[in-house]
Design a protein around this motif. Structure first.
Motif, short mmCIF file in Angstrom:
data_model
loop_
_atom_site.label_atom_id
_atom_site.label_comp_id
_atom_site.label_asym_id
_atom_site.label_seq_id
_atom_site.Cartn_x
_atom_site.Cartn_y
_atom_site.Cartn_z
N ARG A 103 0.82 -1.22 0.00
CA ARG A 103 0.00 0.00 0.00
C ARG A 103 0.85 1.27 0.00
O ARG A 103 0.47 2.29 -0.59
CB ARG A 103 -0.91 0.00 1.24
N LEU A 104 2.01 1.23 0.67
CA LEU A 104 2.87 2.41 0.80
C LEU A 104 4.28 2.05 0.34
O LEU A 104 5.22 1.95 1.13
CB LEU A 104 2.90 2.88 2.26
N PRO A 105 4.47 1.85 -0.97
CA PRO A 105 5.74 1.33 -1.47
C PRO A 105 6.93 2.26 -1.26
O PRO A 105 8.08 1.80 -1.28
CB PRO A 105 5.47 1.11 -2.97
N ASP A 106 6.70 3.57 -1.07
CA ASP A 106 7.82 4.49 -0.88
C ASP A 106 7.98 4.92 0.58
O ASP A 106 8.59 5.94 0.88
CB ASP A 106 7.67 5.71 -1.78
N VAL A 107 7.45 4.12 1.50
CA VAL A 107 7.53 4.46 2.91
C VAL A 107 8.99 4.51 3.37
O VAL A 107 9.80 3.65 3.01
CB VAL A 107 6.72 3.47 3.77
N VAL A 108 9.32 5.55 4.15
CA VAL A 108 10.68 5.70 4.71
C VAL A 108 10.56 6.20 6.14
O VAL A 108 9.53 6.74 6.56
CB VAL A 108 11.53 6.71 3.88
N LEU A 109 11.63 6.02 6.89
CA LEU A 109 11.65 6.55 8.25
C LEU A 109 11.57 8.06 8.23
O LEU A 109 12.16 8.72 7.37
CB LEU A 109 12.92 6.12 8.97
N ALA A 110 10.87 8.63 9.20
CA ALA A 110 10.76 10.09 9.32
C ALA A 110 11.82 10.66 10.24
O ALA A 110 11.93 11.88 10.37
CB ALA A 110 9.37 10.47 9.83
N VAL A 111 12.61 9.80 10.87
CA VAL A 111 13.69 10.22 11.76
C VAL A 111 14.91 9.36 11.45
O VAL A 111 14.78 8.28 10.85
CB VAL A 111 13.30 10.05 13.25
#
Length: 420
Positions: free
Chosen positions: A382-390
């Motif tokens: 669903r969120l293929p480009d998800v990355v850490l925000a920190v």
């Protein structure tokens, strides 16, 4: 007939004199890098280390893979009924670890034929769950959770996702009213901590489960509580309540942390990144690696020695408490796989679900894996480009030596919206 244990004060209840240098397994700083702690304990004390639990209560910490295997395999010598403990006179009623050691007539503390009766009923009730239907339930509930935050472009994957999905699945399998889920998540998490509210939280969860079981006795349904009540083991209503509490607690926090720890690994390790040269390592490989290196249930209380014995070069007295170092055993250099080397990803000889008669009953580990794998795969689809925000170094582990999980997993991604 209930086994009669020696009264406090007799020779069989004389506590061991721990060697000098016993290490406190509580306090600040112990949970930040548990692997380092286990290495230091192994280097200084070998496979069985003298330790002090909260309040300087002595115990033995079993670190070696071979020794954990030995203890969990020998139910006659290392037993589960905590009433054998010789230290009860020194344990306050509000001791923070009481939820782990306070005897209850549940499958967790049962032994011999009684344990086989109780665990067999649980296994049969869980075996009736269709694995394909379970996967569909997991995917549907995961999609629903993601729908709630997908449009914002940011989320805390612990609070918004990992901590919620396992209990949503379990409540559906148990037939629990979904409106009770948020408070259940809070109470189960608190009951597994060693904080001052653990006992009250456990009692609130128990009251909810008692209401559910009573309702199912009056009106059976196609769910786990109803199957336990109808089982040929003829479990009493009280037995069903307390054993369902064990199953629910085991399904919630460990599975949530398994999901969170796996997502952390896949978001921080280049081996699991998608590249132009090829696909990432599989979700299954990441799940297995987490069980070896960041297993959700780090340590487990425990076993009590039925008689004097030797273990890992230590003299263990009757009534001594042994803490099972599951994560330490997994990281024992004699057995721990090198996941940078090809061909090690399929090694599943870890101790993360314990071992022997008192291990997680079949098929509970398989059910947990279906939930965890569906959670990770649906999220990445669903969120293929998800990355850490920190930065990865800023992620904070929950301050517990018993469970391994993040306090938060903040991420960013391209906002998307659920189809109408």
């Amino acid at each position: 007939m209930t086994e009669q244990f020696p009264p406090p004060g007799c020779p069989a209840h004389a506590p061991s004199a721990h060697p000098s240098g016993a290490v406190r397994l509580y306090g600040e700083g112990l949970s930040g890098d548990p692997a380092r702690l286990y290495r230091e304990l192994r280097r200084e004390h070998g496979p069985v280390a003298p330790v002090l639990l909260d309040g300087d209560i002595p115990a033995w910490f079993v670190l070696g893979y071979r020794e954990v295997h030995q203890v969990t395999s020998n139910n006659e010598l290392f037993q589960r009924d905590s009433r054998r403990w010789h230290a009860w006179e020194s344990i306050p009623a509000d001791w923070s670890l009481m939820p782990f050691v306070g005897y209850q007539p549940s499958v967790m503390f049962a032994e011999g034929a009684e344990h086989r009766r109780r665990s067999g009923a649980i296994s049969d009730a869980l075996l009736a769950i269709d694995q394909f239907e379970l996967r569909q339930i997991c995917e549907r509930l995961a999609d629903g959770l993601i729908d709630a935050f997908a449009g914002s472009g940011e989320a805390d994957l612990m609070a918004d996702y990992a901590l919620r999905l396992p209990l949503l699945v379990v409540t559906e399998l148990f037939g629990i009213d979904p409106t009770e889920v948020p408070q259940l998540v809070h109470d189960i998490s608190e009951s597994l901590d060693e904080g001052p509210g653990a006992i009250d939280a456990h009692q609130r969860v128990a009251a909810r489960m008692a209401r559910l079981v009573h309702a199912r006795k009056e009106r059976p349904a196609a769910d786990v509580p109803s199957r336990l009540l109808a089982h040929h083991a003829k479990l009493a209503e009280e037995e069903v309540v307390i054993d369902l509490l064990v199953v629910m607690a085991a399904a919630q926090q460990p599975t949530a942390n398994w999901i969170g720890n796996t997502l952390r690994l896949m978001l921080t390790d280049d081996r699991f990144a998608v590249s132009l040269s090829g696909g990432r390592r599989s979700v299954g490989q990441a799940l297995n690696e987490v069980l070896w290196q960041d297993t959700p249930t780090q340590n487990y209380i425990g076993r009590w020695a039925a008689r004097d014995t030797q273990l890992g070069g230590r003299r263990i007295r009757a009534g001594d408490l042994l803490v099972m170092g599951l994560a330490a055993a997994n990281n024992d250099p004699q057995v721990s796989p090198d996941f940078t080397t090809a061909g090690t990803d399929s090694n599943q000889a870890h101790m993360s679900f314990s071992h022997g008669e008192h291990a997680c009953p079949y098929p509970a580990p398989e059910i947990a894996e279906v939930i965890a794998q569906a959670a990770v795969e649906v999220l990445l689809d669903r969120l293929p480009d998800v990355v850490l925000a920190v930065p990865a170094a800023d992620l904070v582990w929950h301050p517990s030596l018993w469970m391994r999980g993040l306090t938060a997993l903040p991420v960013e991604f391209t906002p998307s919206y659920a189809p109408r």
